[in-house]
Design a protein around this motif. Sequence first.
Motif, PDB file in Angstrom:
ATOM      1  N   ILE A   6       0.830  -1.206   0.000  1.00 45.38           N
ATOM      2  CA  ILE A   6       0.000   0.000   0.000  1.00 45.38           C
ATOM      3  C   ILE A   6       0.866   1.259   0.000  1.00 45.38           C
ATOM      4  O   ILE A   6       0.614   2.215  -0.743  1.00 45.38           O
ATOM      5  N   VAL A   7       1.931   1.265   0.827  1.00 43.51           N
ATOM      6  CA  VAL A   7       2.773   2.460   0.939  1.00 43.51           C
ATOM      7  C   VAL A   7       3.520   2.725  -0.361  1.00 43.51           C
ATOM      8  O   VAL A   7       3.510   3.850  -0.893  1.00 43.51           O
ATOM      9  N   VAL A   8       4.190   1.679  -0.896  1.00 40.05           N
ATOM     10  CA  VAL A   8       4.991   1.872  -2.105  1.00 40.05           C
ATOM     11  C   VAL A   8       4.106   2.251  -3.293  1.00 40.05           C
ATOM     12  O   VAL A   8       4.369   3.225  -4.015  1.00 40.05           O
ATOM     13  N   LYS A   9       3.029   1.510  -3.484  1.00 40.07           N
ATOM     14  CA  LYS A   9       2.136   1.792  -4.613  1.00 40.07           C
ATOM     15  C   LYS A   9       1.450   3.143  -4.440  1.00 40.07           C
ATOM     16  O   LYS A   9       1.268   3.899  -5.399  1.00 40.07           O
ATOM     17  N   GLY A  10       1.080   3.453  -3.177  1.00 41.99           N
ATOM     18  CA  GLY A  10       0.413   4.734  -2.907  1.00 41.99           C
ATOM     19  C   GLY A  10       1.306   5.918  -3.197  1.00 41.99           C
ATOM     20  O   GLY A  10       0.858   6.926  -3.761  1.00 41.99           O
ATOM     21  N   LEU A  11       2.586   5.838  -2.805  1.00 40.76           N
ATOM     22  CA  LEU A  11       3.518   6.935  -3.072  1.00 40.76           C
ATOM     23  C   LEU A  11       3.715   7.145  -4.566  1.00 40.76           C
ATOM     24  O   LEU A  11       3.769   8.289  -5.046  1.00 40.76           O
ATOM     25  N   ILE A  12       3.822   6.041  -5.309  1.00 38.68           N
ATOM     26  CA  ILE A  12       3.991   6.154  -6.764  1.00 38.68           C
ATOM     27  C   ILE A  12       2.762   6.809  -7.397  1.00 38.68           C
ATOM     28  O   ILE A  12       2.870   7.734  -8.218  1.00 38.68           O
ATOM     29  N   LEU A  13       1.565   6.351  -6.988  1.00 38.86           N
ATOM     30  CA  LEU A  13       0.329   6.905  -7.555  1.00 38.86           C
ATOM     31  C   LEU A  13       0.149   8.379  -7.172  1.00 38.86           C
ATOM     32  O   LEU A  13      -0.275   9.188  -7.998  1.00 38.86           O
ATOM     33  N   ALA A  14       0.455   8.713  -5.900  1.00 38.71           N
ATOM     34  CA  ALA A  14       0.323  10.110  -5.465  1.00 38.71           C
ATOM     35  C   ALA A  14       1.278  11.006  -6.237  1.00 38.71           C
ATOM     36  O   ALA A  14       0.920  12.120  -6.647  1.00 38.71           O
TER      37      ALA A  14
ATOM     38  N   GLU B  57      -1.931  16.784 -11.960  1.00 45.52           N
ATOM     39  CA  GLU B  57      -2.913  17.811 -11.574  1.00 45.52           C
ATOM     40  C   GLU B  57      -2.378  18.817 -10.570  1.00 45.52           C
ATOM     41  O   GLU B  57      -2.938  19.902 -10.433  1.00 45.52           O
ATOM     42  N   ARG B  58      -1.348  18.455  -9.798  1.00 47.77           N
ATOM     43  CA  ARG B  58      -0.783  19.324  -8.767  1.00 47.77           C
ATOM     44  C   ARG B  58      -1.805  19.728  -7.712  1.00 47.77           C
ATOM     45  O   ARG B  58      -1.799  20.843  -7.203  1.00 47.77           O
ATOM     46  N   ARG B  59      -2.712  18.801  -7.393  1.00 48.78           N
ATOM     47  CA  ARG B  59      -3.681  19.052  -6.336  1.00 48.78           C
ATOM     48  C   ARG B  59      -3.537  17.965  -5.281  1.00 48.78           C
ATOM     49  O   ARG B  59      -3.753  16.784  -5.569  1.00 48.78           O
ATOM     50  N   ARG B  60      -3.173  18.367  -4.066  1.00 53.93           N
ATOM     51  CA  ARG B  60      -2.841  17.398  -3.034  1.00 53.93           C
ATOM     52  C   ARG B  60      -4.039  16.549  -2.630  1.00 53.93           C
ATOM     53  O   ARG B  60      -3.916  15.331  -2.440  1.00 53.93           O
ATOM     54  N   ASN B  61      -5.200  17.160  -2.459  1.00 57.15           N
ATOM     55  CA  ASN B  61      -6.369  16.414  -1.999  1.00 57.15           C
ATOM     56  C   ASN B  61      -6.784  15.329  -2.990  1.00 57.15           C
ATOM     57  O   ASN B  61      -7.080  14.191  -2.609  1.00 57.15           O
ATOM     58  N   SER B  62      -6.821  15.685  -4.281  1.00 56.00           N
ATOM     59  CA  SER B  62      -7.212  14.681  -5.278  1.00 56.00           C
ATOM     60  C   SER B  62      -6.153  13.584  -5.393  1.00 56.00           C
ATOM     61  O   SER B  62      -6.474  12.415  -5.594  1.00 56.00           O
ATOM     62  N   ALA B  63      -4.869  13.954  -5.221  1.00 58.23           N
ATOM     63  CA  ALA B  63      -3.795  12.954  -5.267  1.00 58.23           C
ATOM     64  C   ALA B  63      -3.916  11.986  -4.104  1.00 58.23           C
ATOM     65  O   ALA B  63      -3.713  10.769  -4.262  1.00 58.23           O
ATOM     66  N   LEU B  64      -4.274  12.496  -2.924  1.00 59.99           N
ATOM     67  CA  LEU B  64      -4.436  11.646  -1.746  1.00 59.99           C
ATOM     68  C   LEU B  64      -5.584  10.656  -1.930  1.00 59.99           C
ATOM     69  O   LEU B  64      -5.449   9.458  -1.641  1.00 59.99           O
ATOM     70  N   LEU B  65      -6.718  11.148  -2.421  1.00 62.38           N
ATOM     71  CA  LEU B  65      -7.865  10.263  -2.627  1.00 62.38           C
ATOM     72  C   LEU B  65      -7.594   9.250  -3.736  1.00 62.38           C
ATOM     73  O   LEU B  65      -7.974   8.075  -3.629  1.00 62.38           O
ATOM     74  N   PHE B  66      -6.923   9.674  -4.794  1.00 66.02           N
ATOM     75  CA  PHE B  66      -6.563   8.789  -5.903  1.00 66.02           C
ATOM     76  C   PHE B  66      -5.659   7.658  -5.418  1.00 66.02           C
ATOM     77  O   PHE B  66      -5.874   6.475  -5.712  1.00 66.02           O
ATOM     78  N   ALA B  67      -4.639   8.015  -4.624  1.00 60.31           N
ATOM     79  CA  ALA B  67      -3.695   7.018  -4.120  1.00 60.31           C
ATOM     80  C   ALA B  67      -4.373   6.057  -3.149  1.00 60.31           C
ATOM     81  O   ALA B  67      -4.131   4.847  -3.191  1.00 60.31           O
TER      82      ALA B  67
END
Length: 334
Positions: free
Chosen positions: A34-42, A49-59
């Motif tokens: 989860i951590v490794v894949k999440g960091l890559i996706l974020a 998009e350069r939007r932190r909230n959408s990157a967090l939800l996407f990851a």
Amino acid sequence: ILLGLFFLGVGAGIDFGYIRDHLLFVIGGALGLIVVKGLILAGLSMLRERRRNSALLFAASLAPGGEFAFVLIALSLTVNVFPAETGRGLVAIVALSMAATPLLILAAQHLISKTPKPVEVRETDASDEGNPVLICGFGRFGHAVGRLLRSRGFGCTVLDQDTDQVELLRGLGVPIFFGDASRPEMLGIAGAAHAKVLVVAVREAATALKIVSNAHRHFPHLKIFVRAYSRVEAYDLLEVGEESIYRDTLDSSLRLGRDVLQSLGESQQAAAHAAELYRENDEIMVREMAAVRNNSNEFYNAAREAHRSLDELMRRDIAGESAKNQPPDIANPA
């Protein structure tokens, strides 16, 4: 149907005995995935998009393993890429990470809701117009005060830090400036040094206290009139030395009570007198209770005594009105 059968097959293929015997390995593997894949996706999302909230939800949504991992694991076992023991561990890790998906999404949404929204940075456009009245806050309360004063020919300089409110009122032709009145230099820019009266009509209690404190310190010549939303806010304002306090709903509630008294048969004069008597004694009560607000025992004792005294006073007033309205005793004129 096929998708349902696929998940049934995946569930049947999970070796729960293996998970029990290698619990730390499975949990650690799921967290690592989860951590490794999440960091890559974020990171990819931020590049896009350069939007932190959408990157967090996407990851959070895609960081766990996916269904295709089971297909790859099964295919790898078929061609002997790794042993069956490793395959059981990988299936358990992917399945556990997938089970955590709803929790990850909920956690991401909670973090997003707690993240403060960026405050729009906007320079003030206030100026000293030489008006005798400075009004801080132009919502429903301040707006009524400002219109009344302007209708009588008294100029008002109005400050509000709600950009939407400022733009709306300007669109309606209402003169208003954008500015944070809790900053002492802002009061100076708006003309506090030459004004006579400061009306504090902001909704936030902390902001109102700050404005009043700054005005006392930097512009002591100003006569201050301040709105309080509740008794607690009135206590705070009394504590910093303010006296001209106007509680938000007191006037309207007394006006309603006066009209109810009239509908129940009391004369207009008697109803108005009762409302004014209540107001005078309620103001005294607020000041007495403000003095002991930090001592809970004294505060509650003062509250009980104040209510008892007010009820007794109102009953005496009713008795006095009744005696005054009684016709004179002809047989006993004395």
